[in-house]
Design a protein around this motif. Structure first.
Motif, PDB file in Angstrom:
ATOM      1  N   GLN A   1       0.810  -1.213   0.000  1.00 17.93           N
ATOM      2  CA  GLN A   1       0.000   0.000   0.000  1.00 17.93           C
ATOM      3  C   GLN A   1       0.848   1.270   0.000  1.00 17.93           C
ATOM      4  O   GLN A   1       0.325   2.364   0.152  1.00 17.93           O
ATOM      5  CB  GLN A   1      -0.929   0.004   1.214  1.00 17.93           C
ATOM      6  N   SER A   2       2.157   1.122  -0.185  1.00 17.86           N
ATOM      7  CA  SER A   2       3.028   2.299  -0.175  1.00 17.86           C
ATOM      8  C   SER A   2       2.676   3.219  -1.340  1.00 17.86           C
ATOM      9  O   SER A   2       2.344   2.761  -2.435  1.00 17.86           O
ATOM     10  CB  SER A   2       4.495   1.893  -0.253  1.00 17.86           C
ATOM     11  N   GLU A   3       2.758   4.508  -1.090  1.00 14.25           N
ATOM     12  CA  GLU A   3       2.331   5.488  -2.093  1.00 14.25           C
ATOM     13  C   GLU A   3       3.167   5.427  -3.372  1.00 14.25           C
ATOM     14  O   GLU A   3       2.605   5.454  -4.473  1.00 14.25           O
ATOM     15  CB  GLU A   3       2.370   6.892  -1.477  1.00 14.25           C
ATOM     16  N   PRO A   4       4.512   5.309  -3.312  1.00 20.85           N
ATOM     17  CA  PRO A   4       5.269   5.213  -4.564  1.00 20.85           C
ATOM     18  C   PRO A   4       4.864   4.016  -5.421  1.00 20.85           C
ATOM     19  O   PRO A   4       4.799   4.116  -6.647  1.00 20.85           O
ATOM     20  CB  PRO A   4       6.721   5.094  -4.084  1.00 20.85           C
ATOM     21  N   LEU A   5       4.564   2.881  -4.779  1.00 22.17           N
ATOM     22  CA  LEU A   5       4.169   1.692  -5.531  1.00 22.17           C
ATOM     23  C   LEU A   5       2.828   1.913  -6.219  1.00 22.17           C
ATOM     24  O   LEU A   5       2.649   1.571  -7.390  1.00 22.17           O
ATOM     25  CB  LEU A   5       4.095   0.492  -4.585  1.00 22.17           C
ATOM     26  N   ARG A   6       1.869   2.522  -5.516  1.00 22.54           N
ATOM     27  CA  ARG A   6       0.565   2.789  -6.113  1.00 22.54           C
ATOM     28  C   ARG A   6       0.688   3.809  -7.248  1.00 22.54           C
ATOM     29  O   ARG A   6       0.001   3.698  -8.266  1.00 22.54           O
ATOM     30  CB  ARG A   6      -0.406   3.307  -5.051  1.00 22.54           C
ATOM     31  N   ARG A   7       1.571   4.781  -7.073  1.00 21.05           N
ATOM     32  CA  ARG A   7       1.756   5.789  -8.117  1.00 21.05           C
ATOM     33  C   ARG A   7       2.366   5.161  -9.372  1.00 21.05           C
ATOM     34  O   ARG A   7       1.969   5.467 -10.494  1.00 21.05           O
ATOM     35  CB  ARG A   7       2.652   6.907  -7.587  1.00 21.05           C
ATOM     36  N   THR A   8       3.321   4.262  -9.186  1.00 24.15           N
ATOM     37  CA  THR A   8       3.919   3.568 -10.326  1.00 24.15           C
ATOM     38  C   THR A   8       2.870   2.751 -11.068  1.00 24.15           C
ATOM     39  O   THR A   8       2.842   2.712 -12.309  1.00 24.15           O
ATOM     40  CB  THR A   8       5.062   2.658  -9.852  1.00 24.15           C
ATOM     41  N   GLN A   9       1.984   2.082 -10.326  1.00 22.63           N
ATOM     42  CA  GLN A   9       0.919   1.305 -10.953  1.00 22.63           C
ATOM     43  C   GLN A   9      -0.013   2.202 -11.767  1.00 22.63           C
ATOM     44  O   GLN A   9      -0.411   1.868 -12.876  1.00 22.63           O
ATOM     45  CB  GLN A   9       0.128   0.548  -9.887  1.00 22.63           C
ATOM     46  N   ARG A  10      -0.318   3.365 -11.197  1.00 19.36           N
ATOM     47  CA  ARG A  10      -1.248   4.273 -11.883  1.00 19.36           C
ATOM     48  C   ARG A  10      -0.654   4.823 -13.176  1.00 19.36           C
ATOM     49  O   ARG A  10      -1.354   4.966 -14.176  1.00 19.36           O
ATOM     50  CB  ARG A  10      -1.618   5.418 -10.931  1.00 19.36           C
ATOM     51  N   LEU A  11       0.641   5.148 -13.149  1.00 26.60           N
ATOM     52  CA  LEU A  11       1.267   5.789 -14.302  1.00 26.60           C
ATOM     53  C   LEU A  11       2.037   4.805 -15.181  1.00 26.60           C
ATOM     54  O   LEU A  11       2.723   5.214 -16.109  1.00 26.60           O
ATOM     55  CB  LEU A  11       2.209   6.903 -13.822  1.00 26.60           C
ATOM     56  N   GLY A  12       1.899   3.527 -14.881  1.00 26.56           N
ATOM     57  CA  GLY A  12       2.544   2.514 -15.715  1.00 26.56           C
ATOM     58  C   GLY A  12       1.524   1.777 -16.566  1.00 26.56           C
ATOM     59  O   GLY A  12       1.633   0.569 -16.772  1.00 26.56           O
ATOM     60  N   ALA A  13       0.537   2.522 -17.067  1.00 25.31           N
ATOM     61  CA  ALA A  13      -0.543   1.910 -17.851  1.00 25.31           C
ATOM     62  C   ALA A  13       0.013   1.193 -19.077  1.00 25.31           C
ATOM     63  O   ALA A  13       0.992   1.626 -19.683  1.00 25.31           O
ATOM     64  CB  ALA A  13      -1.534   2.989 -18.285  1.00 25.31           C
ATOM     65  N   THR A  14      -0.616   0.087 -19.431  1.00 29.68           N
ATOM     66  CA  THR A  14      -0.203  -0.671 -20.610  1.00 29.68           C
ATOM     67  C   THR A  14      -0.379   0.186 -21.858  1.00 29.68           C
ATOM     68  O   THR A  14      -1.415   0.825 -22.037  1.00 29.68           O
ATOM     69  CB  THR A  14      -1.056  -1.948 -20.742  1.00 29.68           C
ATOM     70  N   PRO A  15       0.631   0.225 -22.730  1.00 27.16           N
ATOM     71  CA  PRO A  15       0.484   1.019 -23.960  1.00 27.16           C
ATOM     72  C   PRO A  15      -0.707   0.551 -24.791  1.00 27.16           C
ATOM     73  O   PRO A  15      -1.049  -0.635 -24.812  1.00 27.16           O
ATOM     74  CB  PRO A  15       1.808   0.764 -24.701  1.00 27.16           C
ATOM     75  N   LEU A  16      -1.344   1.489 -25.447  1.00 30.15           N
ATOM     76  CA  LEU A  16      -2.457   1.151 -26.323  1.00 30.15           C
ATOM     77  C   LEU A  16      -1.938   0.409 -27.551  1.00 30.15           C
ATOM     78  O   LEU A  16      -0.769   0.567 -27.927  1.00 30.15           O
ATOM     79  CB  LEU A  16      -3.194   2.429 -26.747  1.00 30.15           C
ATOM     80  N   PRO A  17      -2.783  -0.428 -28.183  1.00 25.80           N
ATOM     81  CA  PRO A  17      -2.343  -1.155 -29.379  1.00 25.80           C
ATOM     82  C   PRO A  17      -1.785  -0.207 -30.441  1.00 25.80           C
ATOM     83  O   PRO A  17      -2.356   0.853 -30.703  1.00 25.80           O
ATOM     84  CB  PRO A  17      -3.630  -1.839 -29.860  1.00 25.80           C
ATOM     85  N   GLY A  18      -0.645  -0.593 -31.015  1.00 25.12           N
ATOM     86  CA  GLY A  18      -0.024   0.226 -32.042  1.00 25.12           C
ATOM     87  C   GLY A  18       0.851   1.344 -31.515  1.00 25.12           C
ATOM     88  O   GLY A  18       1.433   2.106 -32.300  1.00 25.12           O
ATOM     89  N   SER A  19       0.973   1.452 -30.200  1.00 22.55           N
ATOM     90  CA  SER A  19       1.767   2.531 -29.623  1.00 22.55           C
ATOM     91  C   SER A  19       3.253   2.317 -29.864  1.00 22.55           C
ATOM     92  O   SER A  19       3.734   1.189 -29.990  1.00 22.55           O
ATOM     93  CB  SER A  19       1.526   2.629 -28.110  1.00 22.55           C
ATOM     94  N   ILE A  20       3.967   3.412 -29.883  1.00 19.65           N
ATOM     95  CA  ILE A  20       5.427   3.399 -29.911  1.00 19.65           C
ATOM     96  C   ILE A  20       5.890   3.573 -28.481  1.00 19.65           C
ATOM     97  O   ILE A  20       5.529   4.546 -27.815  1.00 19.65           O
ATOM     98  CB  ILE A  20       5.966   4.512 -30.820  1.00 19.65           C
ATOM     99  N   ASN A  21       6.679   2.612 -27.999  1.00 21.37           N
ATOM    100  CA  ASN A  21       6.990   2.560 -26.572  1.00 21.37           C
ATOM    101  C   ASN A  21       8.334   3.232 -26.286  1.00 21.37           C
ATOM    102  O   ASN A  21       9.393   2.660 -26.537  1.00 21.37           O
ATOM    103  CB  ASN A  21       7.015   1.112 -26.085  1.00 21.37           C
ATOM    104  N   LEU A  22       8.268   4.439 -25.747  1.00 20.76           N
ATOM    105  CA  LEU A  22       9.465   5.159 -25.310  1.00 20.76           C
ATOM    106  C   LEU A  22       9.597   5.116 -23.796  1.00 20.76           C
ATOM    107  O   LEU A  22      10.282   5.949 -23.203  1.00 20.76           O
ATOM    108  CB  LEU A  22       9.407   6.614 -25.783  1.00 20.76           C
TER     109      LEU A  22
END
Length: 534
Positions: free
Chosen positions: A129-150
């Motif tokens: 439940q640590s805040e950094p871990l939850r923040r990483t989960q929120r902002l680590g969304a799976t790229p949409l199909p066809g995305s260029i992954n940078l």
């Protein structure tokens, strides 16, 4: 929303919410839970429009991203709906509000035979439940199909020498047979440790096999150090600000109070570091300082030689160890960019971490720690308790790969490929980025950092870019705390090792359009409402 609701909102923009920063419950979760109770009790009726996220954040004396996260969770739970340009409204069809919903639904015969689920949400420990871990989960969304992954930091498949490594593993199996399938020594295979010691010599790290502990990737190396040094909820650990999100997650889940040290392009500010050390020690011990001196993640810059010497002097004077993560070792991309002298070369008390994930292949999960003498036994004992040793087969295969000299050939190839990819990305960024966005060309590693102009929200850019088909990492991922906007604001991390040159050029083009969209629509409130729906 009624006129009465409008008036009450004007008089109390905080909605009567109260936050407790000392609580183990993350602030965004406190906001989400309190709003859910108000909605369930009918105190915020269906159709009520909540205050803008920035207004509520100001009223609660917290960061806007914390309120955004709370609203996102309430939308996912069905309490709120976000409407473009109109804000967030309370829904009227949430099960807790439905007037005809039975309070005690009668279970079917089949359902009654199934035992009730454990109350997992109540059983979860603080670590997950640590805040950094939850923040990483929120902002680590799976790229949409066809995305260029940078955002993906690993070599692309065409740069992984799988045939050479297969040949090495085949040789190991043919010569060692079942022996290669047994447990490895807790400290790691001596042959591999000796070969790693040889690889470290060009960086000025002159050690022997006994000084090295093999780990399951550098991630486990950080975890071992944190577990060994940190007393949960008692001790502090220093990091650069911003820094690697994986290290922030590990330190937080191990109960450390993570404190950012301000710095500039050359490294941590030594005077500020002294002042911060003195101030922090009044209330808690400081157990270490985690750094990435070469190709710092996320900025791609390297700590200057004079600053490295100053850090070693500070470490000795303060009696606080340095933890040096050299994740991008051997990835100098320019001829005139020599490999810098490591912190461990300046001080044998530095804990030096390495990995083969970026320069060879991530699936190996082989990393290592160069240990000061007093740390060898405790780290090795804890390593044995955690996993009984890193895969012997993979260690044998890597040792054979190094012994055959295949790493030198591979590094020549991968440096040229990374240099080509970096140059393609840099050229396209110069062509497509708004003039307000700036960056430096990295000399080594796989990271390029974009500095955004004041007022451009990194998370807004992240969201718009994702919809536009390019995945990037906003700077808020790399902050020790969501309430540390100064250390984490104003940037995007781009990775160029995972996509070929032509896709990098297209990614820069898409990112340029996304940035132009966000920057061109100032003020920022209009951007937030139109693009994030809050």
């Amino acid at each position: 929303m009624t006129d009465q609701s409008d008036q009450s909102m004007k008089h109390d923009p905080s909605l009567g919410l109260r936050l407790d920063p000392s609580s183990d419950t993350p602030l965004y979760q406190q906001i989400s839970d309190q709003l859910a109770r108000l909605i369930a009790r009918g105190e915020l009726g269906a159709g009520t429009r909540l205050p803008p996220t920035r207004t509520l954040a100001r009223a609660l004396a917290t960061h806007r991203n914390t309120v955004v996260r709370a609203f996102e969770e309430l939308q996912a739970r069905g309490f709120l709906a976000g409407h473009v340009g109109r804000g967030s409204y309370v829904l009227g069809d949430h099960p807790a509000l439905a007037p005809d919903a039975p309070t005690e639904p009668t279970p079917s015969p089949a359902a009654s035979a199934v035992p009730e689920a454990q109350p997992w949400s109540a059983l979860l420990g603080r670590a997950v439940q640590s805040e950094p871990l939850r923040r990483t989960q929120r902002l680590g969304a799976t790229p949409l199909p066809g995305s260029i992954n940078l955002a993906r930091m690993q070599p692309s498949a065409d740069l992984i020498p799988h045939e050479d490594f297969r040949s090495c593993v085949d040789h190991v199996l043919a010569t060692l047979g079942p022996e290669a399938m047994s447990y490895a020594p807790s400290q790691g295979l001596e042959r591999l440790r000796a070969l790693i010691a040889r690889e470290l010599a060009p960086a000025g790290i002159l050690v022997g096999p006994d000084d090295i502990l093999i780990t399951s990737g550098s991630q486990q190396a950080i975890d071992l150090i944190a577990r060994t040094l940190v007393n949960p909820r008692e001790d502090a650990f220093l990091t650069e600000g911003p820094t690697y999100s994986g290290a922030l997650n590990i330190l937080a889940t191990n109960g450390a109070d993570v404190i950012e040290v301000p710095g500039d392009r050359d490294g941590p500010e030594l005077e500020l570091l002294d002042a911060l050390t003195t101030r922090t020690r009044r209330t808690q011990p400081i157990k270490g300082f985690y750094l990435m001196p070469n190709s710092r993640n996320p900025t791609g810059t390297s700590i200057a030689p004079a600053r490295r010497e100053g850090l070693v002097e500070w470490s000795r004077r303060a009696e606080i160890p340095l933890v040096e993560d050299d994740y991008g070792a051997d990835l100098e991309l320019d001829v005139d960019a020599p490999r810098p002298l490591a912190l461990r070369a300046l001080d044998p008390e530095v804990l030096h971490l390495g990995t083969f994930s970026k320069k060879l292949m991530p699936a190996l999960r082989v990393g290592f720690i160069v240990c000061p003498p007093a740390m060898r036994a405790p780290l090795t004992s804890l390593k044995h308790a955690m996993d009984l040793g890193t895969s012997a087969l993979l260690q044998h295969g890597l040792a054979e790969f190094l012994d055959r000299g295949l790493m030198r050939t591979h590094l020549t190839r991968i440096r040229a490929a990374y240099r080509e990819r970096r140059d393609a990305l840099v050229e396209a960024l110069h062509e497509h980025l708004p003039r307000e966005v700036t960056f430096d060309v990295p000399e080594r590693g796989v990271v390029l950092w974009l500095s955004l102009p004041p007022g451009a929200d990194p998370e807004a850019v992240f969201q718009v870019a994702r919809v536009a088909g390019v995945q990037v990492s906003p700077s808020t991922v790399f902050a020790a705390s969501a309430q540390a906007p100064d250390a984490a604001s104003g940037g995007l991390r781009l990775i160029y090792c995972n996509e070929p040159p032509e896709r990098l050029r297209e990614g820069a083009k898409r990112l340029g359009r996304a940035l132009s969209s966000v920057i061109g629509k100032r003020g920022q409130r209009r951007v937030e409402h139109e693009l994030l729906g809050v």
